[in-house]
Design a protein around this motif. Structure first.
Motif, PDB file in Angstrom:
ATOM      1  N   LEU A 185       0.822  -1.206   0.000  1.00 32.85           N
ATOM      2  CA  LEU A 185       0.000   0.000   0.000  1.00 32.85           C
ATOM      3  C   LEU A 185       0.856   1.256   0.000  1.00 32.85           C
ATOM      4  N   SER A 186       0.406   2.272  -0.742  1.00 32.82           N
ATOM      5  CA  SER A 186       1.108   3.555  -0.779  1.00 32.82           C
ATOM      6  C   SER A 186       0.875   4.306   0.528  1.00 32.82           C
ATOM      7  N   THR A 187       1.611   5.395   0.725  1.00 38.03           N
ATOM      8  CA  THR A 187       1.432   6.220   1.930  1.00 38.03           C
ATOM      9  C   THR A 187       0.013   6.721   2.032  1.00 38.03           C
ATOM     10  N   ASP A 188      -0.546   7.206   0.952  1.00 39.84           N
ATOM     11  CA  ASP A 188      -1.910   7.728   0.980  1.00 39.84           C
ATOM     12  C   ASP A 188      -2.917   6.626   1.298  1.00 39.84           C
ATOM     13  N   GLU A 189      -2.716   5.454   0.729  1.00 41.67           N
ATOM     14  CA  GLU A 189      -3.626   4.339   1.023  1.00 41.67           C
ATOM     15  C   GLU A 189      -3.539   3.937   2.483  1.00 41.67           C
ATOM     16  N   ARG A 190      -2.373   3.973   3.064  1.00 39.54           N
ATOM     17  CA  ARG A 190      -2.219   3.624   4.480  1.00 39.54           C
ATOM     18  C   ARG A 190      -2.912   4.652   5.375  1.00 39.54           C
ATOM     19  N   LEU A 191      -2.931   5.910   4.955  1.00 41.16           N
ATOM     20  CA  LEU A 191      -3.556   6.960   5.755  1.00 41.16           C
ATOM     21  C   LEU A 191      -5.077   6.936   5.658  1.00 41.16           C
ATOM     22  N   HIS A 192      -5.621   6.255   4.683  1.00 37.26           N
ATOM     23  CA  HIS A 192      -7.073   6.159   4.535  1.00 37.26           C
ATOM     24  C   HIS A 192      -7.604   4.760   4.825  1.00 37.26           C
ATOM     25  N   VAL A 193      -6.765   3.871   5.332  1.00 41.03           N
ATOM     26  CA  VAL A 193      -7.151   2.482   5.502  1.00 41.03           C
ATOM     27  C   VAL A 193      -8.200   2.328   6.600  1.00 41.03           C
TER      28      VAL A 193
END
Length: 867
Positions: A675-683
């Protein structure tokens, strides 16, 4: 061992598509089949059957009867006059945007006098110094041209500072003060003031406009020409150019109906003095005729260009043949198919010398082709083609530039006999599948190249293939590049012939080609098919055969730098540059984690019945305190308690993945977590319920937890009240949720904490996997025989996770992963040079001499000394 020559077999586009799809249809293709498909898409050769396919699109000739829809329109308008023909409001530029200066050809020559007492002579306008005066609406630009400033040696047609200053202060302002004194207060007194007003940060400018009323525009143009002519001698003979672009959808009308054609033309030119323009010699309209049919793609045949020229112009057959044999005649091959193409040519108007033509488009750069395993641009383009096969029909269009006075009476319709002799018709599916097949072959070959060893990736034969793939991809949707660098490339990737009369030649043979018996690139099999390439297992990185490679100057065109600079930039031996780090490698969040970014407005249902009034925190907001010493009330103090707990749970979900690290000792390897940084922040917790670990991880070690082990993991994540603090562990203190949990336990009654833990436990039991937490750290990556590694072929370190007791073993399905199916996958120089093709060894690429420049350089470039 000599290879047998392949059997040549003709086929339609549909048959070629079917062959490729049948080869690539099964899942989990063997490597040999994968390479076979790539070679088929790029060369047209089936290496297994030893058949060279020759594409014959003319099998799909237009046959009557068909339900053809023909639409006529006016695409653009162009005029050159010594008066200003605008009657609508004119929006003037105090400061012109250099972008609006005419730098590119408008495919017409206009008689101009460049010296006092000299007769007019035809000049291409974009070589004459000019400036954008203003705009009419959003589609129309009004420019001023100054023939007296014309100089073939002048480097730029943009006016100099002094010229712009004179134009503004001695022309524009005096006329405005006279004709519109009430609005001149909005204008700067001098040109320096204009620059000061318009200047923004970082040296940029704001290019605003000032309105001028339409009822005085014609007088404005007259006075401006007079004032400038008396004050600035270089403005004498000034011309006004009006250009209207991109309006064809607004004036479509039925072909053959002159009344509708006149009404549409008057609507198109409603902002101008239409009647007066009809008597001008240098006013032109681009008239378009478009043929289409639902569910089909219409394409012009290459052998029909003569009929098109003689039908829509006043040319005779002999004149058309002469034009087609000239270097001014340009062929635009459709999707890389030799038998299908449009054409562009300067067609002289009868009894005049004004040449005119039509044209345009988009491109993939060499830098993008090297940037990632599969360039995102190509992935997006493939998806565009894939979607178009179900929704987008293709129309055949002919566009002719006519004098304004002839716009309603010429090129009024397309006769049926011309359709029969000039068109091919394909089903929409077949047409777009052809593009998909070729583009998928390009994508997969680039993937193989970019996934290979850098030692082999950055060699001259491999990079020549990369440039060829880039050129071919761009040629699927736009006119194939045929500049000097592109012709150098063609000599390196396309078959060569010494027969200068054969069809499909890509470089027009000249006498020196014949004298030297030069091999010229051609397309003998109906499409842009590459010549022989080398694929695995012979070479780990696909490449062209080691014969011809592109020159240093061509490297600079395709990749932005010369060969040695390119290799040192992407494959240095002394260090790893940061730009080589893959985007799949996410920087580890070593400090405090970042807050979860989802907007939580409603609590999760499981927390809805939690009720607790959070006591107000300490505050001191006295005005006597320095600002940085005040203790203000935090935002969201009145937030409902269930929402606070919902946010805390989501923060737990994101913090865990933010702390998942990277593979040590290999900075080019992707992160453990996919997962990208942005995906991790919206998980959300849904990611922990996914049984396909390939969606989340690049590599992982897992084991099924015992019930007690699952509970112990929960207690480590959310320690119960009364738990003794541990010696500072790794990861935990730098997670927002962990510190918030400690604060909650301190400030909230035990009964509330217990209620929260009950809710958290109920959610925790629904998760499929979590990291295996340890008391001294959150994540461990050492190899452990108690864990099973995925993918099964991987044997090094990977993060530890545990699976919920009683659940089935996880899966590893890369088909669900975006792009996953693609991821698996010093000499002395002689003092006297006698050979005109001699190239110093210092200019060879990978010890391979480049193609002699005289072979691929255009005649006009040789004459001008351009390289």
């Amino acid at each position: 061992m000599d290879h047998l020559a392949p059997e040549i077999e003709g086929c339609s586009i549909a048959d070629f598509n079917s062959l490729y799809i049948n080869i690539t249809g099964p899942r989990n293709l063997p490597n040999a089949t994968y390479y076979r498909a790539c070679i088929l898409a790029l060369t047209g050769k089936d290496i297994e059957e030893n058949i060279q396919y020759s594409i014959e699109p003319t099998r799909n000739k237009f046959d009557a009867p068909r339900e053809v829809s023909v639409v006529r329109d006016y695409d653009s308008f162009l005029s050159f006059t010594d008066w200003l023909p605008v009657k609508s409001d004119l929006f003037l530029y105090p400061l012109n945007n250099p972008v609006d200066t005419l730098h590119s050809s408008v495919h017409v020559k206009v008689p101009m006098s460049t010296h006092r007492g000299q007769a007019n002579r035809p000049i291409t306008p974009h070589r004459v110094p000019n400036i954008c005066l203003g705009a009419v609406g959003i589609r129309t630009k009004v420019r001023l041209f100054f023939p007296r400033l014309y100089d073939p040696d002048r480097k730029d047609v943009e006016l100099t500072f002094e010229e712009k200053k004179g134009l503004y202060e001695k022309g524009l302002m005096p006329v405005l003060r006279k004709l519109s004194p009430d609005t001149v207060t909005n204008w700067a007194v001098n040109y320096e003031g204009v620059l000061t007003r318009a200047k923004k940060t970082r040296g940029m400018y704001q290019y605003g406009t000032r309105p001028f009323p339409g009822n005085r525009v014609r007088r404005f143009g007259h006075d401006l020409a007079q004032v400038l002519g008396s004050e600035l001698p270089w403005t004498k003979g000034m011309l006004f150019m009006v250009q209207v672009q991109g309006v064809k959808e607004a004036n479509q009308h039925r072909p053959g109906d002159i009344d509708q054609a006149e009404d549409a033309l008057m609507t198109t030119l409603g902002d101008f003095h239409f009647e007066d323009l009809m008597y001008e010699d240098h006013c032109y309209v681009d008239v378009g005729l478009e043929m289409s049919e639902p569910g089909y793609a219409y394409q012009w045949r290459t052998d029909a260009h003569r009929q098109l020229l003689t039908t829509f112009t006043d040319m005779t057959g002999a004149q058309a043949n002469t034009l087609m044999a000239s270097r001014d005649f340009q062929i635009d091959y459709a999707s890389g198919l030799m038998h299908l193409s449009g054409c562009r040519a300067p067609v002289p108007v009868r009894n005049d010398e004004d040449p005119m033509e039509e044209g345009i488009v988009l491109a993939l750069t060499g830098k993008a082709a090297l940037a990632e395993t599969v360039p995102p641009y190509l992935q997006s383009l493939y998806q565009l083609y894939f979607d178009a096969k179900d929704h987008h029909d293709c129309a055949a269009r002919v566009e002719v530039r006519l004098r304004l006075k002839d716009a309603c009476t010429k090129a009024t319709d397309v006769p049926e006999w011309l359709m029969l002799e000039s068109l091919c018709v394909f089903t929409r599916l077949d047409w777009w599948q052809w593009r998909c097949v070729r583009l998928q072959g390009i994508i997969r070959t680039l993937n193989l190249q970019n996934s290979g060893s850098p030692e082999l990736r950055f060699t001259a034969p491999a990079l020549t293939l990369t440039a060829g793939l880039q050129w071919l991809a761009n040629g699927l949707h736009s006119r194939p590049d045929d500049g000097s660098a592109a012709r150098d490339l063609m000599c390196s990737i396309l078959p060569l012939t010494h027969d200068y009369d054969v069809d499909g030649l890509q470089i027009v043979p000249r006498q020196h080609h014949i004298d030297n018996d030069d091999g010229l690139p051609f397309c003998p099999y109906g499409a842009y098919f590459f010549r022989e390439m080398v694929f695995p297992p012979t070479a780990d990185v696909p490449r062209m055969t080691r014969t011809h490679v592109i020159s240093h100057t061509s490297y600079k065109y395709f990749f932005g730098c010369e060969f040695n600079d390119l290799r040192n930039r992407h494959h240095p031996t002394a260090y790893i540059p940061r730009n080589m780090l893959p985007k799949s490698r996410v920087k580890t969040q070593k400090g405090m984690s970042k807050r979860h970014r989802a907007d939580i407005r409603e609590p999760s249902a499981v927390f809805a019945d939690l009720d607790f009034n959070v006591p107000p925190p300490a505050q001191d907001n006295g005005e006597d305190l320095p600002f940085d010493e005040r203790l203000d009330l935090p935002r969201g103090l009145d937030e409902a308690f269930p929402i606070t707990i919902t946010k805390h749970w989501n923060q737990f979900c994101t913090d865990i993945l933010q702390k998942c690290g990277n593979l040590k000792g290999n900075p080019l390897a992707p992160s453990h977590c996919r997962l990208s940084t942005d995906e991790r922040l919206h998980v959300t917790d849904d990611v922990y319920r996914d049984t396909n670990l390939a969606v989340i991880f690049t590599r992982v070690q897992w084991k099924r937890a015992h019930r007690m082990e699952w509970r112990e993991a929960f207690d480590l994540f959310f320690p119960p009240p009364g738990t003794s603090p541990r010696l500072q562990p790794q990861n935990y203190p730098n997670m927002i949720y962990w510190m918030q949990w400690a604060d909650m336990k301190r400030d909230t009654p035990t009964r509330v904490i217990d209620a929260i833990r009950v809710k958290y436990w109920s959610l925790f039991k629904t998760l499929y996997w979590v990291p295996k937490p340890y008391s001294d750290r959150l994540w461990k990556y050492t190899t452990d025989d108690n864990f099973i590694t995925l993918p099964s072929t991987y044997t090094s370190s990977a993060p530890h996770i545990i699976i919920n007791p009683g659940r089935l073993a996880p899966t590893w399905d890369l088909e669900r992963v975006p792009g996953g199916d693609l991821q698996e996958a010093e000499d002395e120089e002689e003092e006297e040079v006698i050979d005109p093709d001699y190239v110093p060894a210092s200019e060879w690429v990978s010890n391979i001499p480049p193609i002699p420049m005289r072979i691929y350089m255009r005649q006009e470039e040789e004459e001008s000394g351009s390289d």
